[in-house]
Write a protein that holds these residues in place. Sequence first.
Motif, mmCIF file in Angstrom:
data_model
loop_
_atom_site.group_PDB
_atom_site.id
_atom_site.type_symbol
_atom_site.label_atom_id
_atom_site.label_comp_id
_atom_site.label_asym_id
_atom_site.label_seq_id
_atom_site.Cartn_x
_atom_site.Cartn_y
_atom_site.Cartn_z
ATOM 1 N N PRO A 195 0.806 -1.237 0.000
ATOM 2 C CA PRO A 195 0.000 0.000 0.000
ATOM 3 C C PRO A 195 0.833 1.278 0.000
ATOM 4 N N LEU A 196 2.044 1.235 0.564
ATOM 5 C CA LEU A 196 2.851 2.456 0.683
ATOM 6 C C LEU A 196 3.497 2.866 -0.635
ATOM 7 N N ALA A 197 3.801 1.895 -1.490
ATOM 8 C CA ALA A 197 4.584 2.179 -2.693
ATOM 9 C C ALA A 197 3.745 2.603 -3.887
ATOM 10 N N ARG A 198 2.464 2.895 -3.666
ATOM 11 C CA ARG A 198 1.614 3.308 -4.789
ATOM 12 C C ARG A 198 2.031 4.661 -5.342
ATOM 13 N N ILE B 282 10.328 -2.525 -6.243
ATOM 14 C CA ILE B 282 10.280 -1.059 -6.175
ATOM 15 C C ILE B 282 11.229 -0.454 -7.199
ATOM 16 N N GLY B 283 12.443 -0.995 -7.269
ATOM 17 C CA GLY B 283 13.410 -0.506 -8.249
ATOM 18 C C GLY B 283 12.889 -0.647 -9.669
ATOM 19 N N LEU B 284 12.240 -1.781 -9.977
ATOM 20 C CA LEU B 284 11.682 -1.981 -11.306
ATOM 21 C C LEU B 284 10.570 -0.981 -11.590
ATOM 22 N N THR B 285 9.701 -0.736 -10.604
ATOM 23 C CA THR B 285 8.608 0.224 -10.777
ATOM 24 C C THR B 285 9.141 1.609 -11.088
ATOM 25 N N LEU B 286 10.171 2.032 -10.367
ATOM 26 C CA LEU B 286 10.763 3.350 -10.594
ATOM 27 C C LEU B 286 11.412 3.433 -11.975
ATOM 28 N N MET B 287 12.080 2.349 -12.374
ATOM 29 C CA MET B 287 12.714 2.349 -13.690
ATOM 30 C C MET B 287 11.666 2.410 -14.798
ATOM 31 N N ALA C 136 12.346 -2.002 -20.417
ATOM 32 C CA ALA C 136 12.947 -1.686 -19.127
ATOM 33 C C ALA C 136 12.922 -2.889 -18.197
ATOM 34 N N THR C 137 11.802 -3.617 -18.213
ATOM 35 C CA THR C 137 11.680 -4.814 -17.363
ATOM 36 C C THR C 137 12.709 -5.861 -17.765
ATOM 37 N N GLY C 138 12.876 -6.049 -19.078
ATOM 38 C CA GLY C 138 13.843 -7.031 -19.557
ATOM 39 C C GLY C 138 15.263 -6.685 -19.157
ATOM 40 N N ILE C 139 15.618 -5.403 -19.286
ATOM 41 C CA ILE C 139 16.968 -4.966 -18.917
ATOM 42 C C ILE C 139 17.197 -5.148 -17.420
#
Length: 406
Positions: A270-273, A323-328, A339-342
């Motif tokens: 819930p916090l990382a939305r 979280i890192g993937l979401t930001l990227m 981006a997900t693949g990289i």
Amino acid sequence: MKNTYFSTAIGLYCNYLVHGMGVILMSLNMSSLEQQWQTNAAGVSIVISSLGIGRLSVLLVAGMLSDRYGRRPFIILGMTCYLIFFIGIINTHSIYIAYAFGFLAGMANSFLDAGTYPSLMEAFPRSPSTANILIKAFVSSGQFLLPMIISLLVWAELWFGWSFLLAAAVMLLNGVFLFRCRFPPHPGPHIAIRTQPAKQVTGQPEHQCSLFDLASYTLYGYISMATFYLVSQWLAQYGQFVAGMSYTLSIKLLSIYTCGSLLCVLITAPLARKMERATSLLMLYTFISVCALLMVCLHPTPYVVIVFAFVIGFSSAGGVVQIGLTLMAARFPHAKGKATGIYYSAGSIATFTIPLITAKLSEISIAHIMWFDTGIAAIGFLLALFIGYRSRIASKHQLKMAQVAE
């Protein structure tokens, strides 16, 4: 949509319960496998590294083929590869053949990822983030249950291979279940071709992201995966040979570790939305990881290691990779798949290079492995600070552009 594909989602999550076991099965049965393959801990560690190579070898291709041919075939293929791994690894006495089975398990992971993540996002379009982050919860649940199962086998003086066969049985039964389930329709290549002109008509400017950002996120994908993967593979060994814990107690450290990661998933979801919170959480969790690793290296006592297992599970394995993937992906809004693949390819490189490094370090001292992880986590914290700084600059730039537009 939820009612239609709920049973399918349950089957997909069960695959990752078994996958959570598969990731640590060889490390928790390291002493038994050493005898069976007539090698040492370094040899088993090299076999473990084959999982990362296998995953990396087909990760990008499997994702593209999944878009073209559908999700179900790749999920079934991944389950089949895992079944061959579970049965084959306990029936070979050659470290070379074991390496091949480990490579196959890595491919199984990529096939499951290629089919499962898109399936869940297509089945639950209103809450794709929640659907995907639950995968982490089931992986952690598998890693929580396996040490208990192995402890029971040790207590009953049963063959270590039953842990592999149990995972295979669950995977087989789940395969029969999923074979009868409905999967959501996926957007095939013909849809992608039709929607291409629509993107061009909008006239929205292509998002530009510097090479510094691309490099920092890619390197963070490697560092974040390496930090918790290293701990998950060597935590039990560290507790037994450095902290002086018994074997049965040391393997329970992974259960404590996964309890921390499960709690973090519940808190982080819930916090990382909001992106601002996600960036702050990335920096906070990475800093906690550095502190926890430094503490356990300086004071390797049983009580400190037990507390460390929970804290490091919370901070490094409870969703910080996601979280890192979401930001990227947010910095690459028109190329999220790429981006997900990289990002995950960088993580896959970590899963086969880290065991090779730790195999050498284990010949010197297992304590050196944790110091090595502390150094990795420290680099990760510096990267998180840089990512936070760049994200703040990007937010200010977008605010200025919005004000100019008004």
